[in-house]
Write a protein that holds these residues in place. Structure first.
Motif, PDB file in Angstrom:
ATOM      1  N   PHE A 311       0.834  -1.217   0.000  1.00 31.81           N
ATOM      2  CA  PHE A 311       0.000   0.000   0.000  1.00 31.81           C
ATOM      3  C   PHE A 311       0.866   1.263   0.000  1.00 31.81           C
ATOM      4  O   PHE A 311       0.521   2.271   0.617  1.00 31.81           O
ATOM      5  CB  PHE A 311      -0.967   0.014   1.195  1.00 31.81           C
ATOM      6  CG  PHE A 311      -1.956  -1.112   1.169  1.00 31.81           C
ATOM      7  CD1 PHE A 311      -2.961  -1.161   0.206  1.00 31.81           C
ATOM      8  CD2 PHE A 311      -1.870  -2.152   2.075  1.00 31.81           C
ATOM      9  CE1 PHE A 311      -3.865  -2.204   0.163  1.00 31.81           C
ATOM     10  CE2 PHE A 311      -2.769  -3.202   2.040  1.00 31.81           C
ATOM     11  CZ  PHE A 311      -3.765  -3.237   1.089  1.00 31.81           C
ATOM     12  N   VAL A 336      -0.424   5.001   1.050  1.00 25.49           N
ATOM     13  CA  VAL A 336      -1.760   5.404   0.595  1.00 25.49           C
ATOM     14  C   VAL A 336      -2.486   6.208   1.668  1.00 25.49           C
ATOM     15  O   VAL A 336      -3.150   7.206   1.382  1.00 25.49           O
ATOM     16  CB  VAL A 336      -2.578   4.153   0.206  1.00 25.49           C
ATOM     17  CG1 VAL A 336      -4.042   4.523  -0.036  1.00 25.49           C
ATOM     18  CG2 VAL A 336      -1.988   3.492  -1.027  1.00 25.49           C
ATOM     19  N   ARG A 346      -5.319  -0.229   8.336  1.00 23.18           N
ATOM     20  CA  ARG A 346      -4.788  -1.216   7.380  1.00 23.18           C
ATOM     21  C   ARG A 346      -5.824  -2.295   7.106  1.00 23.18           C
ATOM     22  O   ARG A 346      -5.918  -2.816   5.992  1.00 23.18           O
ATOM     23  CB  ARG A 346      -3.509  -1.827   7.948  1.00 23.18           C
ATOM     24  CG  ARG A 346      -2.934  -2.998   7.143  1.00 23.18           C
ATOM     25  CD  ARG A 346      -2.447  -2.570   5.772  1.00 23.18           C
ATOM     26  NE  ARG A 346      -1.966  -3.695   5.001  1.00 23.18           N
ATOM     27  CZ  ARG A 346      -0.660  -3.958   4.791  1.00 23.18           C
ATOM     28  NH1 ARG A 346       0.264  -3.179   5.331  1.00 23.18           N
ATOM     29  NH2 ARG A 346      -0.296  -4.985   4.059  1.00 23.18           N
ATOM     30  N   LEU A 349      -8.002  -1.221   4.296  1.00 22.15           N
ATOM     31  CA  LEU A 349      -7.312  -1.364   3.014  1.00 22.15           C
ATOM     32  C   LEU A 349      -7.299  -2.823   2.562  1.00 22.15           C
ATOM     33  O   LEU A 349      -7.498  -3.124   1.380  1.00 22.15           O
ATOM     34  CB  LEU A 349      -5.883  -0.835   3.127  1.00 22.15           C
ATOM     35  CG  LEU A 349      -5.738   0.693   3.219  1.00 22.15           C
ATOM     36  CD1 LEU A 349      -4.285   1.066   3.485  1.00 22.15           C
ATOM     37  CD2 LEU A 349      -6.216   1.360   1.941  1.00 22.15           C
ATOM     38  N   SER A 353      -8.960  -4.318  -0.829  1.00 24.75           N
ATOM     39  CA  SER A 353      -8.196  -5.130  -1.780  1.00 24.75           C
ATOM     40  C   SER A 353      -8.940  -6.418  -2.093  1.00 24.75           C
ATOM     41  O   SER A 353      -8.995  -6.869  -3.254  1.00 24.75           O
ATOM     42  CB  SER A 353      -6.809  -5.434  -1.214  1.00 24.75           C
ATOM     43  OG  SER A 353      -6.060  -4.253  -1.061  1.00 24.75           O
TER      44      SER A 353
END
Length: 776
Positions: A311, A336, A346, A349, A353
């Protein structure tokens, strides 16, 4: 006449219509809109006048209101014949026509500008969504032929473009400059064979290469040099694909014959051609190992590429650097979450994904944080791509600051229009100015974002403004609070007939002349607008803020629009109050006159003294018992009082004759119903009451006079009165007989069921327990 003034004061088209769409009255705005005089409109069929239709259009609000039980209905309607959008409202008045049909207020407001702006935003959004999808597909790790085919599929599947599901992408062969077919969809086999190679300047596609401009055709004309057996009539958009300052190919889309040229379609096709050019440039960049560099830097949106496992950014295009203030080298040192700081963790994220691996791409709205701290709202298309065995997250974002601002302005504008419409409804549905002013002030506080507001009304007999309504004040404004015209904010606005603005009351000269009234309010800014109608100042609306304030033109326009509506509401209320007083006075005068006539008739005929008042009371009671509407009772009362008014034309020698009348005298006596008709019919106010004076001597079996009506041909009011008249006559002493007892009268009435009297009326008469006769 004053009711007409009320409707003519409304700025929008307004009509009174009955449930059958017949126009009863049209205001000045309506007459101007259709360019017809009032006498041409009254009685006309509303759909014919307003829309040129012989029947109501589907979804007509009046039809919906009647079907729903006479409820208020408002809706947006597109008028095809004039190409305009309007808000059409239908509001029941609670009144009936003389035929018993409900009367409605029908208003029309033009909302075309708001609809056009809404359509423009929707068009921009759908174009962006389609282009984002093409751009995501253009970033896929696949051969150029597959990418071009996918882009063509995306284009031909767009429903709002006016193109056929047929088209092709032809690329320039650098060896000879001719066009070669790269991909196509839906084209005839013969056409595909002939278009495998197209010379520069030949046919429509060759001309697009030659000129570098879009070539458009709406028919199969002489420019179509490529022909084959069975070719159907059609048109084309041939759009040059530009890259690196050169025309690299042509995007062609088929059209139906006669298709009109569209700037919006050409603009979108050019954008699609840019996406194809990006694919071509990316393919060229592969040889020099540049990761989508040419396409990324060509994109008009910011493009950020991050490694899916860490990331952290690995690349960014020029637009991303310009917008966010980081160089490409600085981006490679950023995570990011340092640019998209609203992403909480996280774990989020990782979840995104996983979603990208399942869905391929997602579209969302985020906030980007620039290097200098600026927060930028963006619409981001996020995709997962594979490159040389590694996964990357590609974020294509577009700055939507201006769009958000425009949407906010539109939403405020729509909300303000809705507020004005609500006040319009309040004005047209209620003539109580207190209700209207309360709604108006609540909308002012909500949509102008002020802390308090009030309305002061001009005293008709003194140069004073008197408090009428207020909202948002911490202290209670005392009853009878007044401001002299010329003093303070409100007084200045009324005297000078203009909007007065005080942006900061803390400045010298900014104080309000209100004594200690507003001492604890903490106001720091205020605005006053005069309420003016037809050149007269009816009052002032004031708004107050507890912060310094500098209004813009849109804000002032809305406040002045509210002031205009407040002025109309007050003017309407004053007109209606005057009209109601006049109507009450007129009605009292009519009824007093009628009662005077009745007493005069009784005095002339000593035998029937008091008869008219008695039968009037009995007729009203019987009509109510019989179930007639309350609205009809006033006409029954007047008709009963005047039932023998025609006898004023009968000579005394016949009317007062103590003995029996001769046949010739009866002929004259039986003329009194006709004389009543001739006497009363010129008086419009009394026409609804004529049934009793004219028809109360008709009989159920048709042997009565003057017209020998039979059964239900006789008006119900006359049928009711006939039995009451006989009842009272038999209860009264006459020189030639004494009054009958009630039992004998009841037997007599029962014997005349179906001959003299309507059986149902006779039964109702006999069912009532009547009080004793006043005479004994």
């Amino acid at each position: 006449m004053k009711l007409e003034l009320v409707l003519d004061a409304l700025p929008d088209v307004a009509m009174l219509v009955d449930s059958g769409h017949r126009i009863l009255y049209a205001n000045q705005a309506c007459r101007s809109a259709v360019n017809l005089r009032l006498e041409e409109l009254v009685g006309a069929f509303c759909p014919q006048v307003m829309h040129g239709l012989g029947t109501p259009y589907p979804g007509c609000p009046l039809e919906e209101s009647v079907a729903g039980g006479c409820v208020a209905v408002g809706k947006e309607v597109y008028l095809t014949e004039i190409g305009r959008w309007v808000y059409s409202g239908v509001y029941p008045t609670g009144e009936l026509t003389s035929e018993g049909k409900p009367i409605f207020l029908h208003t029309v407001r033009d909302i075309t500008d708001a609809k056009v702006q809404e359509e423009r935003l929707l068009a921009q959004h759908r174009e962006q969504v389609a282009l984002d999808q093409m751009l995501r597909h253009s970033l896929a790790d696949s051969a150029i032929e597959v990418q071009l085919g996918t882009i063509l599929d995306d284009l031909l599947a767009i429903p709002w473009l006016g193109i056929q599901s047929k088209g092709a992408i032809l690329l320039v062969d650098e060896r000879d400059g001719n066009l070669r077919m790269a991909t196509q969809r839906g084209m005839a086999v013969a056409c595909v064979e002939k278009c495998q190679s197209v010379s520069r300047g030949s046919c429509l596609c060759g001309r697009a290469i030659e000129t570098g401009e879009i070539v458009f055709a709406d028919a199969l004309d002489d420019r179509h040099e490529v022909r084959y057996e069975g070719i159907a009539a059609h048109g084309h958009y041939c759009v040059p694909i530009r890259s690196g300052g050169k025309v690299r190919g042509v995007l062609t889309a088929y059209l139906d014959a006669g298709h009109a040229r569209s700037d919006a379609e050409e603009r979108f096709l050019l954008a699609t051609a840019d996406v194809v050019a990006g694919i071509i440039e990316r393919e060229a960049a592969r040889a020099s190992s540049q990761l989508f560099r040419a396409m990324l830097d060509r994109a008009r949106d910011a493009v950020l590429v991050a490694a899916a496992d860490t990331f952290r950014f690995v690349d960014a295009n020029e637009e991303a650097s310009r917008r966010l203030g980081y160089t490409r080298e600085e981006f490679r040192r950023l995570a990011v979450t340092e640019v998209l700081r609203d992403v909480p963790s996280r774990e989020v994220l990782d979840q995104r994904s996983a979603d990208l691996r399942t869905k391929g791409s997602i579209l969302l709205e985020e906030r980007e944080y620039a290097k200098d701290g600026t927060v930028i709202p963006v619409e981001a298309s996020v995709s997962m791509v594979r490159w040389e065995g590694r996964e990357y997250i590609v974020v294509v974002s577009r700055d939507i600051t201006e769009r958000r601002r425009a949407e906010g302005n539109i939403q405020r504008g729509v909300a303000r229009l809705r507020a004005l419409r609500e006040v319009d409804v309040a004005i047209t549905s209620s003539f109580d100015h207190r209700v209207t002013l309360s709604i108006l002030l609540s909308r002012a506080l909500a949509h102008l974002e002020v802390d308090a507001a009030d309305v002061l009304i001009q005293n008709a007999h003194a140069p004073m403004l008197e408090f009428a309504a207020g909202l948002g004040f911490r202290t209670k404004i005392p009853r009878g609070f007044r401001v002299r015209v010329g003093e303070g904010l409100a007084g200045r606005a009324a005297l000078e007939r203009r909007t007065v603005i005080v942006e900061d009351l803390a400045r010298p000269g900014g104080a309000l002349v209100r004594g200690t009234l507003f001492h604890d309010e903490g106001f720091l800014a205020c605005v006053g607008v005069p309420l003016v109608v037809k050149g007269r100042v009816l009052g002032v609306i004031e708004v107050f803020l507890r912060r310094p304030f500098r209004p813009d033109g849109e804000w002032i326009d809305f406040l002045e629009a509210l002031a205009g509506q407040a002025a109309i509401a007050l003017d309407n209320a004053f007109l209606v109050e005057d009209l109601q007083r006049s109507n009450v006075d007129l009605s009292l005068a009519y009824d007093t006159t009628i009662e005077g006539w009745s007493r005069a008739l009784d005095l002339r005929d000593k035998e029937t003294e008091g008869h008219s008042l008695r039968v009037t009371d009995m007729a009203v009671l019987l009509a109510r018992f019989f179930g007639l509407p309350e609205a009809d009772l006033v006409h029954i009362r007047r008709g009963a009082l005047l039932h023998d008014i025609g006898k004023v034309g009968i000579p005394d020698g016949i009317l007062l004759k103590p003995g029996a009348l001769s046949d010739e005298e009866w002929v004259i006596m039986r003329r009194h119903p006709t004389l009543a008709l001739e006497l009363l019919s010129p008086i419009a106010h009394l026409r609804p009451a004529l049934d009793i004076p004219y028809c109360h001597h008709e009989k159920w079996d048709g042997t009565g006079y003057p017209r020998k009506l039979k059964g239900e041909e006789i008006p119900v009011a006359a049928r009711l009165f006939a039995v009451v008249d006989v009842w009272d006559a038999l209860r009264s002493d006459r020189p030639y007989r004494k009054a009958w007892p009630d039992e004998k009268i009841r037997a007599h009435i029962a014997s005349l069921r179906g001959t003299h009297f309507d059986p149902r009326v006779a039964d109702a008469m006999l069912a009532v327990e009547w009080p004793p006769h006043p005479g004994g």
